[in-house]
Write a protein that holds these residues in place. Structure first.
Motif, PDB file in Angstrom:
ATOM      1  N   MET A   1       0.719  -1.235  -0.008  1.00  0.00           N
ATOM      2  CA  MET A   1      -0.081   0.023   0.120  1.00  0.00           C
ATOM      3  C   MET A   1       0.916   1.208  -0.149  1.00  0.00           C
ATOM      4  N   VAL A   2       0.479   2.164  -0.695  1.00  0.00           N
ATOM      5  CA  VAL A   2       1.199   3.511  -0.699  1.00  0.00           C
ATOM      6  C   VAL A   2       1.146   4.108   0.826  1.00  0.00           C
ATOM      7  N   GLU A   3       2.433   4.845   1.058  1.00  0.00           N
ATOM      8  CA  GLU A   3       2.486   5.540   2.434  1.00  0.00           C
ATOM      9  C   GLU A   3       1.635   6.691   2.167  1.00  0.00           C
ATOM     10  N   LYS A   4       1.460   7.012   3.681  1.00  0.00           N
ATOM     11  CA  LYS A   4       0.327   7.993   3.759  1.00  0.00           C
ATOM     12  C   LYS A   4       1.020   9.434   3.580  1.00  0.00           C
ATOM     13  N   GLU A   5       0.359  10.168   2.665  1.00  0.00           N
ATOM     14  CA  GLU A   5       1.019  11.578   2.510  1.00  0.00           C
ATOM     15  C   GLU A   5      -0.045  12.504   2.523  1.00  0.00           C
ATOM     16  N   SER A   6       0.280  13.615   2.080  1.00  0.00           N
ATOM     17  CA  SER A   6      -0.479  14.688   2.456  1.00  0.00           C
ATOM     18  C   SER A   6      -1.997  14.622   1.372  1.00  0.00           C
ATOM     19  N   THR A   7      -1.742  14.050   0.274  1.00  0.00           N
ATOM     20  CA  THR A   7      -2.876  13.939  -0.601  1.00  0.00           C
ATOM     21  C   THR A   7      -3.595  12.167  -0.476  1.00  0.00           C
ATOM     22  N   GLU A   8      -4.632  12.163  -0.012  1.00  0.00           N
ATOM     23  CA  GLU A   8      -5.332  10.800   0.190  1.00  0.00           C
ATOM     24  C   GLU A   8      -5.825  10.334  -1.477  1.00  0.00           C
ATOM     25  N   LYS A   9      -5.215   8.999  -1.716  1.00  0.00           N
ATOM     26  CA  LYS A   9      -5.559   8.439  -2.878  1.00  0.00           C
ATOM     27  C   LYS A   9      -6.648   7.242  -2.792  1.00  0.00           C
ATOM     28  N   VAL A  10      -7.504   7.212  -3.505  1.00  0.00           N
ATOM     29  CA  VAL A  10      -8.748   6.353  -3.296  1.00  0.00           C
ATOM     30  C   VAL A  10      -8.881   5.709  -4.969  1.00  0.00           C
ATOM     31  N   CYS A  11      -9.238   4.433  -4.931  1.00  0.00           N
ATOM     32  CA  CYS A  11      -9.496   3.965  -6.172  1.00  0.00           C
ATOM     33  C   CYS A  11     -10.865   3.371  -6.182  1.00  0.00           C
ATOM     34  N   SER A  12     -11.597   3.425  -7.287  1.00  0.00           N
ATOM     35  CA  SER A  12     -12.950   2.789  -7.368  1.00  0.00           C
ATOM     36  C   SER A  12     -12.997   2.153  -8.747  1.00  0.00           C
ATOM     37  N   LEU A  13     -13.734   0.931  -8.561  1.00  0.00           N
ATOM     38  CA  LEU A  13     -13.781   0.103  -9.649  1.00  0.00           C
ATOM     39  C   LEU A  13     -15.254   0.042 -10.078  1.00  0.00           C
ATOM     40  N   TYR A  14     -15.380   0.061 -11.256  1.00  0.00           N
ATOM     41  CA  TYR A  14     -16.925   0.060 -12.156  1.00  0.00           C
ATOM     42  C   TYR A  14     -16.946  -0.771 -13.316  1.00  0.00           C
ATOM     43  N   VAL A  15     -18.292  -1.210 -13.419  1.00  0.00           N
ATOM     44  CA  VAL A  15     -18.691  -2.154 -14.894  1.00  0.00           C
ATOM     45  C   VAL A  15     -18.750  -1.349 -15.619  1.00  0.00           C
ATOM     46  N   ASN A  16     -19.837  -0.270 -15.672  1.00  0.00           N
ATOM     47  CA  ASN A  16     -20.036   0.770 -16.689  1.00  0.00           C
ATOM     48  C   ASN A  16     -20.309   2.048 -16.114  1.00  0.00           C
ATOM     49  N   ASN A  17     -20.411   3.029 -16.960  1.00  0.00           N
ATOM     50  CA  ASN A  17     -20.699   4.278 -16.647  1.00  0.00           C
ATOM     51  C   ASN A  17     -21.900   4.572 -15.564  1.00  0.00           C
ATOM     52  N   MET A  18     -22.993   3.995 -15.914  1.00  0.00           N
ATOM     53  CA  MET A  18     -24.089   3.923 -15.036  1.00  0.00           C
ATOM     54  C   MET A  18     -23.712   3.166 -13.572  1.00  0.00           C
ATOM     55  N   HIS A  19     -22.997   2.384 -13.716  1.00  0.00           N
ATOM     56  CA  HIS A  19     -22.813   1.730 -12.375  1.00  0.00           C
ATOM     57  C   HIS A  19     -21.952   2.560 -11.534  1.00  0.00           C
ATOM     58  N   ASN A 107       0.023  15.179  -8.557  1.00  0.00           N
ATOM     59  CA  ASN A 107       0.863  14.430  -7.530  1.00  0.00           C
ATOM     60  C   ASN A 107       1.335  15.407  -6.471  1.00  0.00           C
ATOM     61  N   GLU A 108       1.962  16.571  -7.304  1.00  0.00           N
ATOM     62  CA  GLU A 108       2.625  17.640  -6.429  1.00  0.00           C
ATOM     63  C   GLU A 108       1.802  18.682  -5.780  1.00  0.00           C
ATOM     64  N   LYS A 109       0.647  18.765  -6.330  1.00  0.00           N
ATOM     65  CA  LYS A 109      -0.417  19.774  -6.018  1.00  0.00           C
ATOM     66  C   LYS A 109      -0.928  19.745  -4.433  1.00  0.00           C
ATOM     67  N   ARG A 110      -1.390  20.632  -4.019  1.00  0.00           N
ATOM     68  CA  ARG A 110      -2.049  20.537  -2.678  1.00  0.00           C
ATOM     69  C   ARG A 110      -3.833  20.032  -2.775  1.00  0.00           C
ATOM     70  N   VAL A 111      -3.613  18.838  -3.054  1.00  0.00           N
ATOM     71  CA  VAL A 111      -5.094  18.204  -3.426  1.00  0.00           C
ATOM     72  C   VAL A 111      -5.512  17.606  -1.984  1.00  0.00           C
ATOM     73  N   LYS A 112      -6.742  17.715  -1.790  1.00  0.00           N
ATOM     74  CA  LYS A 112      -7.259  17.150  -0.616  1.00  0.00           C
ATOM     75  C   LYS A 112      -7.305  15.379  -0.899  1.00  0.00           C
ATOM     76  N   LYS A 113      -8.093  15.111  -1.970  1.00  0.00           N
ATOM     77  CA  LYS A 113      -8.147  13.781  -2.219  1.00  0.00           C
ATOM     78  C   LYS A 113      -8.268  13.361  -3.729  1.00  0.00           C
TER      79      LYS A 113
END
Length: 162
Positions: A1-19, A107-113
């Protein structure tokens, strides 16, 4: 797993756009209610699916309007958009290469998530790398720790490719 840094990274998986939209709308609605700002970087247009779902869900008119104000049309990262992303939640949807490229820019910007949305087929091919580079996974139950979703020893599982 990626180390905790200032920007939290979340992944999401989907089957199609409506899903994807069915999964994202309740999550985003709660984030907007808390005062978070959402910026989308989309390789493909999601406007039609979002409008269809928003018209069918039981939300107040004000909440529906907030969801509609998000740019769900195809939009690529530009110099103007880079300035807009600081301290916001960034939703990225597109091909695997598109998501990697966008993440390298922000990656280098001050992004919340950053929420990276991957098609299921893309995940099946790149699962180990995707999981190792994200803190959490977003599904229909909300944000979860990856270890809570995958109850297995990730290092030894053949489903997770490298």
């Amino acid at each position: 797993m990626v180390e905790k840094e200032s920007t939290e990274k979340v992944c999401s998986l989907y089957v199609n756009n409506m899903h994807l939209i069915v999964m994202l709308v309740p999550y985003i609605e709660k984030k907007l209610e808390k005062g978070d700002k959402i910026v989308t970087i989309l390789e493909d247009d999601l406007n039609q699916e979002v409008r269809m779902l928003i018209n069918k869900v039981n939300l107040s008119k004000m909440k529906k309007e907030k969801l509609k104000k998000i740019n769900w049309k195809k939009n690529i990262l530009s110099l103007n958009k880079i300035a807009e992303i600081k301290n916001k939640i960034i939703l990225v949807k597109g091909s695997y290469d598109f998501i990697k490229e966008v993440n390298s820019y922000i990656n280098e910007k001050r992004v919340k998530k950053i929420i990276n949305c991957f098609e299921l087929e893309t995940f099946e091919v790149n699962s180990r790398e995707i999981l190792e580079n994200h803190h959490k996974i977003l599904n229909s139950l909300g944000e979860k720790n990856i270890s809570d979703v995958f109850h297995i020893n990730m290092r030894n599982n053949s489903i997770l490719t490298k």
